[in-house]
Scaffold this active site. Sequence first.
Site, PDB file in Angstrom:
ATOM      1  CE  LYS A 198       5.749  41.719  45.199  1.00  0.00           C
ATOM      2  NZ  LYS A 198       7.585  41.209  45.151  1.00  0.00           N
ATOM      3  CE  LYS A 251       3.904  39.922  42.921  1.00  0.00           C
ATOM      4  NZ  LYS A 251       4.945  39.765  42.747  1.00  0.00           N
TER       5      LYS A 251
HETATM    6  C1  PBG Z   1      10.112  39.372  44.351  1.00  0.00           C
HETATM    7  C2  PBG Z   1       8.400  38.254  43.416  1.00  0.00           C
HETATM    8  C3  PBG Z   1       7.682  38.355  44.238  1.00  0.00           C
HETATM    9  C4  PBG Z   1       6.800  37.542  43.005  1.00  0.00           C
HETATM   10  C5  PBG Z   1       7.087  38.364  42.512  1.00  0.00           C
HETATM   11  N1  PBG Z   1       8.119  38.983  42.587  1.00  0.00           N
HETATM   12  C6  PBG Z   1       7.875  36.845  45.724  1.00  0.00           C
HETATM   13  C7  PBG Z   1       7.714  37.902  46.874  1.00  0.00           C
HETATM   14  O1  PBG Z   1       7.546  39.162  46.991  1.00  0.00           O
HETATM   15  O2  PBG Z   1       8.528  37.744  47.661  1.00  0.00           O
HETATM   16  C8  PBG Z   1       5.336  37.090  43.348  1.00  0.00           C
HETATM   17  C9  PBG Z   1       5.036  36.308  41.977  1.00  0.00           C
HETATM   18  C10 PBG Z   1       3.563  35.242  42.156  1.00  0.00           C
HETATM   19  O3  PBG Z   1       3.206  35.724  43.384  1.00  0.00           O
HETATM   20  O4  PBG Z   1       3.595  35.064  40.880  1.00  0.00           O
HETATM   21  N2  PBG Z   1      10.094  39.723  45.034  1.00  0.00           N
END
Ligand code: PBG
Length: 328
Positions: A198, A251
Amino acid sequence: MSEFFRGRRLRMTPHLRAMVRETDLRPQDLIMPYFVLDTEEKGVSRPVASLPGQAQLSLDMLEERVARAADHGLGAVILFGLPKEKDPVGSGAYADNGIIQKAARRLKARHGKDLTVITDVCLCEYTSHGHCGLISQEGEVLNDPTLELLARTALSHAQAGADMVAPSDMMDGRVAAIREALDDNGFVNLPIMSYAVKYASAFYGPFREAAGSAPKSGDRKSYQMDPANRREAMLEAGADIQEGADILIIKPAGPYLDIIREARAAFDLPLTAYQVSGEYAMIKAAGQNGWIDERAAAMETLLGIKRAGADLLINYFSEELLKEGLIR
Ligand code: PBG
């Protein structure tokens, strides 16, 4: 005479093209995200300005919307919660009566085995400071003390009926901590789909509006990955596999197709790609301006992500594409 490649021969009719098509999008590839609002009010569906078509939903509206989507062939959802109150330790994330716990119970009661309910496991929507873990007085995000809270969160989701948990916090060691908590409590068969790779991405902006989860200070760069790094992605994925992940998430998706491709080649686990909020918002905005054909562009991006090597696609278009029969 045939000294050149006649690629057009197999493109002459729709049926021929279908016969030689290498990649297909299937309903069972899709996972639709929903934002659930903890409120006593009924019938609430608060649109999210930066995510056209998506809304913060009260429990009854969530149930209704998921039921409609399921009628169109949706088989899996991933849930994000907006609690009534936040505190520094994110208590709402692991409360028995937390919003995700209530939502999971409700959806499972209605759909049983016909719907796979996946829960996002993270603290950022529940902490007053908006970070994904506990923070020290100096504002440092603390790794090891956070693990127990993540494990508690995952376990409480499982106890509420979730079919799969998806930790998105990016603390080191959380897959192992969650696996242990699940196993010790009889959930040996509950899979973990970890956000293994991520990145600290600019494309999460609309999500943070939808989930009310923007950090109050600083950023997430001390725990989410540097977008410049490819080899590190393989280290993260390998570590999560060793800790017991069943499915890996990469992601965002579109800007990281090389990472998806490489993970596909390196690992045999099922791979999920998350086409995040900013990717969706860009396509929606251009579509609404009449600059691109939104549906065609959505299909093309998802197909590209799958062609790169993803098996499953978390994406905000799922509902609409199923409803319109574009994926069936
Ligand atoms: C929570 C999380 C996030 C997303 C999914 N789980 C946001 C972040 O890390 O700030 C982002 C998903 C999206 O942008 O569609 N940590």
